[in-house]
Scaffold this motif. Structure first.
Motif, mmCIF file in Angstrom:
data_model
loop_
_atom_site.group_PDB
_atom_site.id
_atom_site.type_symbol
_atom_site.label_atom_id
_atom_site.label_comp_id
_atom_site.label_asym_id
_atom_site.label_seq_id
_atom_site.Cartn_x
_atom_site.Cartn_y
_atom_site.Cartn_z
ATOM 1 N N ALA A 153 0.821 -1.217 0.000
ATOM 2 C CA ALA A 153 0.000 0.000 0.000
ATOM 3 C C ALA A 153 0.847 1.256 0.000
ATOM 4 N N LEU A 154 2.135 1.116 0.246
ATOM 5 C CA LEU A 154 3.028 2.269 0.303
ATOM 6 C C LEU A 154 3.930 2.328 -0.923
ATOM 7 N N LYS A 155 3.391 1.873 -2.056
ATOM 8 C CA LYS A 155 4.112 1.917 -3.319
ATOM 9 C C LYS A 155 3.294 2.668 -4.358
ATOM 10 N N GLY A 156 3.959 3.463 -5.172
ATOM 11 C CA GLY A 156 3.293 4.163 -6.268
ATOM 12 C C GLY A 156 2.361 5.260 -5.789
ATOM 13 N N THR A 157 1.336 5.533 -6.576
ATOM 14 C CA THR A 157 0.395 6.616 -6.279
ATOM 15 C C THR A 157 -0.866 6.062 -5.630
ATOM 16 N N LYS A 158 -1.247 6.643 -4.518
ATOM 17 C CA LYS A 158 -2.435 6.203 -3.788
ATOM 18 C C LYS A 158 -3.315 7.408 -3.469
ATOM 19 N N THR A 159 -4.617 7.179 -3.385
ATOM 20 C CA THR A 159 -5.570 8.205 -2.967
ATOM 21 C C THR A 159 -5.784 8.069 -1.468
ATOM 22 N N TYR A 160 -5.846 9.205 -0.775
ATOM 23 C CA TYR A 160 -6.119 9.118 0.659
ATOM 24 C C TYR A 160 -7.323 9.968 1.029
ATOM 25 N N THR A 161 -8.044 9.508 2.030
ATOM 26 C CA THR A 161 -9.134 10.277 2.623
ATOM 27 C C THR A 161 -9.019 10.164 4.136
ATOM 28 N N ILE A 162 -9.433 11.224 4.816
ATOM 29 C CA ILE A 162 -9.441 11.220 6.272
ATOM 30 C C ILE A 162 -10.839 11.597 6.729
ATOM 31 N N LYS A 163 -11.396 10.759 7.566
ATOM 32 C CA LYS A 163 -12.709 11.026 8.134
ATOM 33 C C LYS A 163 -12.615 10.820 9.630
ATOM 34 N N GLY A 164 -12.717 11.902 10.374
ATOM 35 C CA GLY A 164 -12.519 11.797 11.809
ATOM 36 C C GLY A 164 -11.113 11.294 12.093
ATOM 37 N N SER A 165 -11.027 10.172 12.787
ATOM 38 C CA SER A 165 -9.724 9.605 13.129
ATOM 39 C C SER A 165 -9.343 8.445 12.210
ATOM 40 N N THR A 166 -10.052 8.306 11.084
ATOM 41 C CA THR A 166 -9.813 7.182 10.180
ATOM 42 C C THR A 166 -9.170 7.632 8.876
ATOM 43 N N LEU A 167 -8.079 6.984 8.507
ATOM 44 C CA LEU A 167 -7.370 7.233 7.254
ATOM 45 C C LEU A 167 -7.563 6.043 6.332
ATOM 46 N N THR A 168 -7.948 6.313 5.095
ATOM 47 C CA THR A 168 -8.004 5.286 4.064
ATOM 48 C C THR A 168 -6.973 5.619 3.013
ATOM 49 N N LEU A 169 -6.153 4.654 2.672
ATOM 50 C CA LEU A 169 -5.099 4.823 1.683
ATOM 51 C C LEU A 169 -5.241 3.693 0.688
ATOM 52 N N ALA A 170 -5.612 4.013 -0.569
ATOM 53 C CA ALA A 170 -5.931 2.941 -1.515
ATOM 54 C C ALA A 170 -5.575 3.315 -2.942
ATOM 55 N N ALA A 171 -5.290 2.287 -3.735
ATOM 56 C CA ALA A 171 -5.055 2.442 -5.165
ATOM 57 C C ALA A 171 -6.398 2.488 -5.873
ATOM 58 N N ASP A 172 -6.372 2.729 -7.183
ATOM 59 C CA ASP A 172 -7.610 2.807 -7.958
ATOM 60 C C ASP A 172 -8.377 1.488 -7.957
ATOM 61 N N ASP A 173 -7.677 0.372 -7.776
ATOM 62 C CA ASP A 173 -8.353 -0.928 -7.750
ATOM 63 C C ASP A 173 -8.899 -1.288 -6.376
ATOM 64 N N GLY A 174 -8.780 -0.350 -5.415
ATOM 65 C CA GLY A 174 -9.335 -0.576 -4.085
ATOM 66 C C GLY A 174 -8.402 -1.245 -3.108
ATOM 67 N N LYS A 175 -7.208 -1.632 -3.547
ATOM 68 C CA LYS A 175 -6.255 -2.264 -2.640
ATOM 69 C C LYS A 175 -5.542 -1.204 -1.811
ATOM 70 N N GLY A 176 -5.436 -1.446 -0.494
ATOM 71 C CA GLY A 176 -4.778 -0.462 0.352
ATOM 72 C C GLY A 176 -4.918 -0.814 1.815
ATOM 73 N N ILE A 177 -4.950 0.215 2.653
ATOM 74 C CA ILE A 177 -5.027 0.009 4.100
ATOM 75 C C ILE A 177 -5.975 1.029 4.720
ATOM 76 N N GLY A 178 -6.509 0.657 5.884
ATOM 77 C CA GLY A 178 -7.268 1.579 6.706
ATOM 78 C C GLY A 178 -6.523 1.726 8.024
ATOM 79 N N ALA A 179 -6.442 2.940 8.549
ATOM 80 C CA ALA A 179 -5.689 3.180 9.783
ATOM 81 C C ALA A 179 -6.435 4.160 10.665
#
Length: 305
Positions: free
Chosen positions: A265-291
């Motif tokens: 999830a920490l390779k290439g270009t990823k989209t991130y969103t933050i909602k409250g205390s939640t971070l979503t980090l994902a590629a266009d295909d939906g693969k990534g992490i939630g923190a």
């Protein structure tokens, strides 16, 4: 600095009690649905060069703050006259499509939800069955008991109180978006397209995957076994990751499997969103992490690679 979600001038819940109609859908529970609902509703923070953006709130039921599409931090619940303080990170969200999701410190919980005027009706909670700390389990049970049935919603500033017909209450506060930069993000969800997997809760504390973005454009942390560091360029809502450098220890397979997913999830270009205390980090295909952001007062530092 993160900003309070924008207000819409449409339906409001509060002193005027204007009518709000929402379509309620029957929900099929799965880990993927729970994770995606928690990460994809309104009110996200988009990135900027400094990693500090503005939020955008829900648009269907509002007063001083919106009711739906908002990440609510749970402060306490009172059941049968007994008040129980919430553990750090307890949260509840009602999305505009008629579903509510909650995390009271251990299990993922979801219910059907209907908002009409100042009344919020929650269906029977459906929950995962993970083993929990005794204290958290006690609060979780009280919170679930307070969730079912019809509630009267009372908003005051950024505070929301839900009260059942029997007098049980749940006290909540609007959760402001955390800053991308300078926050220690603990990885708790591995995303793979339309599915999501919870990071094993029994990982050694020192190897719980986490990451911190710094003002100098670097990211560092622990991927589940090894410490890592690398470059991370933030622009708008995207992060471009450069090569990472990490230690080379070997750990049990469960930890190595988590590490491989985190590093991917920490390779290439990823989209991130933050909602409250939640971070979503994902590629266009939906693969990534939630923190999740470390609770206030926790040490916001990361491992050096």
């Amino acid at each position: 600095m993160a900003h309070t979600p924008k207000r819409s001038g449409r339906n409001r819940i509060g002193p005027s009690y204007r009518h709000i109609s929402m379509h309620t859908q029957r929900m099929t529970l799965s880990v993927s649905v729970l994770a995606l609902l928690a990460l994809a509703a309104c009110g996200t923070e988009s990135g900027s060069g400094s990693g500090k953006g503005s939020g955008d709130g829900g648009d269907t039921a509002q007063s001083d703050v919106p009711v739906t599409g908002v990440a609510w931090s749970v402060d306490s619940v009172t059941v049968g006259g007994k008040k129980t303080e919430a553990p750090a990170g307890a949260r509840l969200e009602i999305d505009p499509k008629g579903r509510a999701t909650a995390d009271f410190g251990c299990n993922h919980i979801s219910v059907d939800a209907q908002v009409k005027g100042d009344r919020i009706t929650l269906g029977k909670p459906v929950t995962t069955q993970m083993a929990c700390d005794v204290k958290i389990e006690r609060f979780e049970k009280a919170a679930i008991d307070a969730m079912g049935g019809e509630h009267t919603a009372k908003l005051s500033g950024d505070k929301l109180t839900l009260t059942t017909e029997g007098g049980d209450t749940m006290a909540l506060s609007e959760e402001k978006p955390a800053d991308l930069v300078g926050t220690k993000w603990t990885v708790n969800t591995l995303l793979d397209g339309k599915t999501a997997t919870t990071v094993p809760a029994d990982l050694p504390k020192e190897r719980t995957p986490h990451l911190t973005f710094a003002e100098d454009g670097t990211v560092r942390g622990n991927a589940g076994c090894n410490s890592f560091s690398g470059k991370a360029t933030v622009k708008d809502s995207r992060i471009v990751f450069g090569p990472t450098v990490s230690t080379r220890k070997m750990c049990p397979e469960a930890e190595m499997e988590t590490e491989r997913a985190v590093l991917a999830a920490l390779k290439g270009t990823k989209t991130y969103t933050i909602k409250g205390s939640t971070l979503t980090l994902a590629a266009d295909d939906g693969k990534g992490i939630g923190a999740t952001a470390a609770p206030a007062g926790a040490e916001n530092s990361s491992e050096h690679g």
